[in-house]
Each structure stands twice: as C-alpha cells, then as structure tokens.
Design an enzyme around this catalytic site. Structure first.
Site, PDB file in Angstrom:
ATOM      1  N   HIS A 416       0.906  -1.232   0.094  1.00 41.16           N
ATOM      2  CA  HIS A 416       0.010  -0.126   0.177  1.00 41.16           C
ATOM      3  C   HIS A 416       0.684   1.374   0.022  1.00 41.16           C
ATOM      4  O   HIS A 416       1.934   1.264   0.608  1.00 41.16           O
ATOM      5  CB  HIS A 416      -0.810   0.077   1.114  1.00 41.16           C
ATOM      6  N   CYS A 465       0.013   2.168  -5.161  1.00 40.37           N
ATOM      7  CA  CYS A 465      -0.918   3.194  -5.436  1.00 40.37           C
ATOM      8  C   CYS A 465      -0.248   4.583  -5.348  1.00 40.37           C
ATOM      9  O   CYS A 465       0.400   4.728  -4.483  1.00 40.37           O
ATOM     10  CB  CYS A 465      -2.133   2.995  -4.866  1.00 40.37           C
TER      11      CYS A 465
END
Length: 822
Positions: A416, A465
C-alpha cells in the site's frame, strides 16, 4: 534447419502430450533431458527457464516436460536430435514411442526448387517424402489442382514449356487422413536468353541470374536525436530485395537498400546487417556497428542564466571559437564509453499482511521473482516481507550503509502507498486506519540520503498506489536534492491512480512485475528498458485506461542494471559493510540429534527470503523394532510468526511455501516434515524450539514420545535487530568490533550474491571462500553438513512465474485487485 529433418514443432498435440507425461518424472525425465540437449549451446536452458518449467507442477494442467518441449520447438530442435538425447539419458519408453511415431510421420526429404527456363524448354519439379508405405502425391499450380497423370507423381514434368506454365507450384503428400505440403516453387518463363526482361547477359556472364553486393553499410557513431542512415546496394538479376537486421533480429519495416531511422536513441545502438536476395540467390552484407553518443549542440554562442528568484547572475561563454562548451564536454569521453558500478545493492520490501488495511497477495511472488533477476545481474539483494514502521526504518538505514561512491542502489517496494504534494509514501503493515506521513516512509527522504553516498545510480521501483491521501494535509519538507543526473523513478502506475494485482489460486503477480520481468535483464539504459515495459503494458487490453507505468528520470549517462562491477576501493569499512550483510544472511548449520531410543534425526534449514526460513526434519536412522516415527517441531518463541496449522507438513506447499520446490534434496527418498518461520526480524533472542520425536514399537500399541530442546542462534536478518530504533543517519554497524583487516574480505565483494555462503563473524574469509560463479539464480540455500559453512548445498530450485501467464487472454478484470491507498 537442414533439408530432410523434422522439427519438434511438427509433432501433433496428441504426441506432445503423451511424450510430456513420460518426461514428467524426477528420475529420468525433463530435467535430465534439459541437461542432455545442452550439448548444443542454442538449446541450453538458463536457470530461470528451468525454474519456469519446474513450477508448472503448481498448476493442475501444468507440465514441466511440455514446457521444455515447447522451448525446444521454438529453437527449431529437430526430431533426430531429440531422439539422440532421449537415448543419451536412456529413456527407453520415450525412445520407443518417438521412434514409432516418427516412422508413421510424413517427412519431405526433397523440396521442389524454383527455376527459370525458356519457352519450349523442359522443367522438372521434384518432391520426395519418407514415411509409411502408400504415400500419394498431388501437385497444384496456385490453387488449381493439376489433374493429369503427371500431377500425381513425385516428379512434375513441364514440357514443352509454355507461357501458361509460369506461376507458383506446390505438392501435397498424403497418407490416409494425414498430409503435408512442400515449399512453394516458382517457374519463370522467358522467351530467350538475350531478350528476357530485366536480364542482362553482360552483368553475370554465362548465367541468366546473379547477385552481387557493390556497396556495404559502414560503421558509424550517431548522436542521440540525430538520424541514422545505412546503405547497402547490390547488382542482381532478377532484381534484389532487402531486409535489414538489428542485433540478429529482422526489421520487417525496412525493406529497401537504405535504412533510415530518425531521432535515434540508445535503443538503436548495436550491429546491423542487410540480407540481399532474389529468386535464386542470397547474400549478406558486412556488419556495421552503430554507437549512439550524447546529443550534439552546435549553437554559435550561449549564455547561462541562474534561474533563482532573486538571482542577477549571468555567465558568459568562455569556450574557444566554433566550439560549444557542451559539445566540448561531450567530446571528452567516447560515445561508446562503458560504465561500471563499484557494487550493486538492492533492497526489496513486500508488505502483504496489513493489520488495519486490505491484505495483498502479489508482493511475495513479485519480490521473489525480482530477486531472481537482480541476482543474475550480480546485485546483492535483501528481501524482506511484512515490515512494520520501525523495521522499515531500520532496514532502509542498514541498506544505506551498503551504499558508497559509485554503487548502484535499487529500492523496490510492493504494498500500500500514496502520494501527496509530489512525495511518495510507503505504508508499513502496522499503519493505523487513518494513517498520515508520520506513520509512513517518504521515498524522497530516502533519495536524499542515498545522494549523500555519491552513488553511481539510484533506482526506485514503486509498485503501489499513488492516490491522494485525504487524511494527510501535511507537506513534508524533504532534504535538498543534489543535481546528480543519476536518478530513475519507475512508478507502477501514474499519479492519482491505483496499481493492480492479478489474483490466482496459487501465486498472484502484480501487473507491474508481470511486465517488468520480461525486460529488466536487458542490456539497455535503465530508462530505455522501463520505456519498453511501459509500451508492453500499454498494449495489454486489460490494463489500458486503468494502470500505466510512469517514468521520471534525470539519468544523463547510459547506465544499465547489467553494467559490470569494478571495485575501485578496498578498505576496512568497505569490507565490514559487506560482511555485515553477509553475516545477516547466514543460515544455522544442519545438525543431527541422537535420541535415547536409537533414532537419528536431521535438522536442515533453507532461506526463502531474508526474514523467512524453512526448517525440515528427517529420520535418518531408527532401530528395526521401531515400526513408525516422526520428528515434529514445537515450542517456538512468540516473536516469530508460525502458522501452526501448516507446521510439520509433508510437502513445502502444505507448509505454505509456494515459492520453494522440493527437488535436489540429499537423499530425496527420505520423507521430511517442513515448518515455515516468518518475521525473523522480530526475533529478540536466539531462536529456540523443541524437537518432539513420536515413535511406536512393533510389540506396543501406545506411542512413545521423546523431546529435545534446540537452539540455533539468530538466523538470517534477525542478527541485525531491525526491531531496535536507529539513531538518525546512523547504523548498528560497529566497525571497531568487527576488527576487519585492510582488504581481507574480498570474498564478500560485489561479485558475490549469495550471502549465506560466507563465513560468520568468528572466522576470517579469504578469496578462496568465494563462490566460483558470480552469477547465480535465487536458489534458496540450506546448510546440510556438520561443517556448517564449508559445504553449502542447495535445498531447492527457485521459481519464476512463466511469461505466458501474463498474456492478455489470461486476464479478467474480476481477477484484479488494487493496492488501495486508504
């Protein structure tokens, strides 16, 4: 391929599947065949190719043998050579099956040849085939079947030759429902030797045809952005055709005598040749070597202006007339200059098991695959899974201590992440639900610290991301970046977008790594390589409009990840830093436990990642009166992570180790039990556990149990105590305590990449301790001898997902999961 030989690719799917089943065994199968075919270099398989074959067993329909045969077919391996190799490994069943199959195949032994003749002459086209008895022939001119009796024989006679006979001919050889076609042959009819259109009797005396190259392409150096022009001219009858080749690869878009490429880049450097041919002849030009140098700037004068807000400085040019200063600088080094690294170090972090966020699947496979590829390029690779905030900080600090002047540093992160105000943040597994920059690591801060080391190349590959984090409004003030012109950022996705992974039943892959692994070992400038990855991703239908690689770079030199290593410095601190990581990747020694009942148990160890280890137990010897026994591991410390449901399993897959494959084990016929230990970086004391031996005597029904405690020290990365805070810009490395003599640790130099082979702190190393090969695949090692480090042996072969699994047709968007940024 020579005339009369048959390629493996001509075998039917039924035959290939049957042959594959015969080869899918460990005693005399595909791996032995791969060794036999390597007697011819073009059929030799690399370690990664063998690995991609071996992992086919993880798929229900997968076949290592079928994958190997497909690779041999792609390289035009003949059926005769395959039979020769099967005989060499004494695979009698496969030899008999293939011999019978070959006898039933139709093989054309004589192909019809194109000819040119005058009107009224005689032309004979011949096609002969071998195979089962009762072969029949049928000739065609174009699509029209030749129905006369001559059309049903091996020889087609055209006499007297007329204009209507001109055209293309082909022969079909039949046997029952099976048939094969010959190659096409062209018949060209001319009215006379002197009046044939396009034919010059003086150009090639005594012959109606010919070909001769009269102008060869020339080697040259071209600046980036300029136009490359190569020419190859030939005299020929019939007229010549041209096909250009770049580094032995055809360039089908260039089919004229001149090769013109505008706006060249370093991707166009290399060797060029031209194939010139006509209906009857073929010739190759000389090889022209093209080097691509820096751009040329030829402005007559220049003025340098400091673009600071309040600056009034203007610097006038001081170069000699007719020369631009940038051109002078460019001319100081040749355009074909080779670049070297003083060492190559990579830190790979894969975070999957987040406490407060969506768990991910792909980082484990992505980190493993990239590790394999980087180690093939002589990188020292540190691979860590599931790190919390403190562990990530400590790991980065230790990584920075490996960097020095001229070192290539590479940081890869899968997990992440998010991006705010131009800064990228990597999220640890313990980040709270509403995390901010305070809970994460800023990549740009790491870059600033890398620049302080005067590294030769800084590469960041961020597989995460880049969405905006609404919980974080703080603008992080990073350190001032220097103008080093050696920075490359490869983002798996563009700004304010998400990165995806493809979820499968066994092992998942991130989209970025699925494409990167095809290109990362190419001997190209890093930015050129990543550009090609971006182009590959752009051609994938499922990623279009969802994920696109973004490249940011100021790299001015042609530096590649494949550049060779030349150590320019040899000092106590240099050697100590290398030794520090070598020590941190040493496995415990294999040991043998003798129980009171007479049973001997072996303990073995294998490294899956720098912080993940597999322990196996084997029963080596037992008294005859004991009919059954097993040695299981228990009582592990709470610091490490162990899935108790998957401990003491009979296979590695059942133990949760999808990336290791049980093969090349010493005495593989002896059953083993496997236990996988994760999060070794959290181990605060020595690793202790209990070996529990359970056995049954032949004259007793009750099971008896004996227990022995075992201590194996601090294995792998646990020695670095990553759980402890690091002082700012410092490291746990204590050079004084290591007492390293000057230049005494060449065995842990940059040419080595398998750290667990090195000696521990209590033993001096020498050049004779170094592995003989500087390029190894990521083969997890085991210590399987009482000597601990003197005779390391591989426990398993590494695994790399096959490229075929990332074809567009294999993707469904419903299978894709994104690395959510919040």
């Amino acid at each position: 391929m020579e005339e009369g030989t048959v390629s493996i690719g001509t075998l039917s799917e039924h035959v290939l599947n049957r042959l594959s089943k015969m080869l899918d065994n460990s005693t005399c199968g595909w791996r032995q065949l791969a060794g036999a075919v390597s007697e011819q270099p073009k059929f030799r398989c690399s370690e990664s190719e063998l690995t991609s074959c071996s992992i086919q067993v993880l798929s229900a329909a997968g076949s290592p043998g079928r994958t190997l045969l497909a690779r041999l077919a792609d390289r035009s391996c003949s059926l005769d050579f395959l039979l020769h190799c099967l005989m060499k490994i004494d695979h009698q069943e496969a030899v008999q099956f293939l011999t019978t199959t070959a006898s039933e195949m139709i093989r054309i032994t004589v192909q019809p040849q194109s000819q040119q003749a005058t009107v009224g002459g005689r032309v004979v086209l011949t096609c002969r085939a071998a195979g089962p008895s009762g072969l029949s022939y049928q000739w065609f001119r174009g699509k029209e079947e030749i129905l006369n009796e001559m059309g049903n024989s091996p020889e087609l006679v055209l006499c007297p030759l007329a204009s209507v006979h001109q055209g293309h001919y082909i022969c079909r050889v039949n046997h029952g429902e099976n048939c094969v076609f010959s190659q096409w042959a062209q018949i060209q009819v001319v009215h006379s030797a002197g009046s044939s259109p396009g034919c010059s009797s003086t150009l090639f005396p005594g012959s109606l045809s010919g070909l001769r190259i009269i102008h060869q392409p020339q080697s040259q150096s071209v600046s980036e952005g300029n136009t490359l022009l190569l020419e190859c001219k030939a005299e020929a009858n019939p007229p010549a055709q041209y096909v250009w080749y770049h580094n032995t690869v055809p360039m089908p878009q260039h089919k004229t005598s001149s090769l013109r490429i505008p706006f060249v880049t370093t991707a166009q450097r290399g060797q060029y040749r031209c194939k010139v041919f006509n209906l009857y002849h073929e010739a190759w030009s000389d090889t022209a070597t093209v080097t691509i140098g820096p751009s040329s700037i030829t402005d007559a004068s220049w003025v340098e202006v400091d673009r600071g807000l309040d600056s009034q400085k203007v610097h006038r040019s001081t170069h000699r007339p007719g020369k631009h200063p940038l051109e002078e600088t460019a001319n100081q080094s040749p355009s074909g200059k080779l670049f070297y690294a003083t060492d190559k170090v990579a830190l790979l972090i894969g975070n999957m098991n987040y406490i407060y966020h969506t768990q991910l699947c792909a980082p484990i496979a992505d980190v493993h695959e990239l590790t394999n590829l980087l180690r093939q390029m002589d990188f020292k690779v540190v691979t860590l899974l599931d790190l919390n905030w403190q562990e990530m900080h400590s790991a980065v600090t230790e990584f920075l201590m490996l960097l020095d002047k001229g070192v290539y540093g590479l940081l890869y992160f899968a997990g992440h992440g998010y991006e705010n105000y131009g800064n990228s943040f990597m999220v640890p597994i313990d980040a709270p639900a509403s995390y901010t920059s305070e809970h994460c690591l800023c990549v740009q801060n790491i870059l600033t610290r890398m620049q302080e080391k005067k590294t030769g190349l800084n590469v960041f590959l961020l597989d995460m991301c880049r969405k905006r984090n609404p919980n974080d409004d703080v603008i992080v003030q990073t350190g001032l970046l220097k103008v080093t012109a050696n920075i490359v950022f490869g983002y798996a996705t563009c700004a304010d977008a998400e990165a995806y992974e493809v979820k499968r039943e066994d092992v998942s892959n991130g989209i970025f790594i699925s494409f990167l692994k095809r290109r990362v070992c190419e001997d190209e400038k890093v930015t050129v390589m990543l550009d090609r990855v971006a182009e590959d991703m752009g051609r994938c239908e499922i990623t279009r409009g969802r994920q696109a690689l973004e490249l940011r770079s100021n790299l001015s030199e042609r530096r590649s990840l494949t550049d060779q290593i030349q150590t320019s410095e040899c000092s106590a601190s240099y050697s100590a830093r290398n030794l520090q990581w070598a020590v941190a990747h040493v496995l415990p020694k294999s040991s043998y436990l003798q129980f009171d009942c007479g049973v001997t148990v072996q303990l073995g160890f294998a490294a899956e990642f720098s912080n993940v280890m597999v322990i196996y137990t084997r029963i080596l010897d037992k008294p005859k009166e004991i009919i059954s026994c097993s040695a299981q591991l228990t009582d592990f410390p709470q610091d490490v992570d162990i899935d108790l449901k998957k401990s003491n399993q009979e296979t590695l897959i059942e133990a949760g180790s999808l990336l290791l494959i049980k093969e090349n084990l010493p005495s593989p016929e002896v059953p083993s039990l496997y236990t996988r230990i994760c999060s070794l970086q959290r181990l605060k004391t020595e690793l202790t556990f209990t070996v529990c031996l359970q056995y049954t005597y032949s004259n007793m029904d009750e099971e008896v149990e004996e227990r022995k405690p075992v201590t194996v020290g601090k294995p792998l990365v646990s020695k670095l105590n990553l759980h402890d805070p690091r002082p700012s810009r410092a490291c746990s490395l204590n050079l004084e305590s290591l007492k390293v003599p000057e230049c005494s640790f060449t065995s842990v130099s940059s040419t080595s990449n398998t750290w667990s082979y090195y000696s521990h702190t209590g033993r001096q190393s020498s050049t004779t301790d170094a592995p003989t090969s500087s390029r190894k695949a990521n083969v997890p090692e085991e210590n399987d001898s009482p000597e601990m480090f003197d005779a390391p042996k591989p426990l398993v072969a590494s695994k790399s997902l096959p490229h075929s699994q990332v074809n567009d047709t294999n993707y469904k968007f419903s299978d894709m999961y994104n690395f959510h940024s919040y």
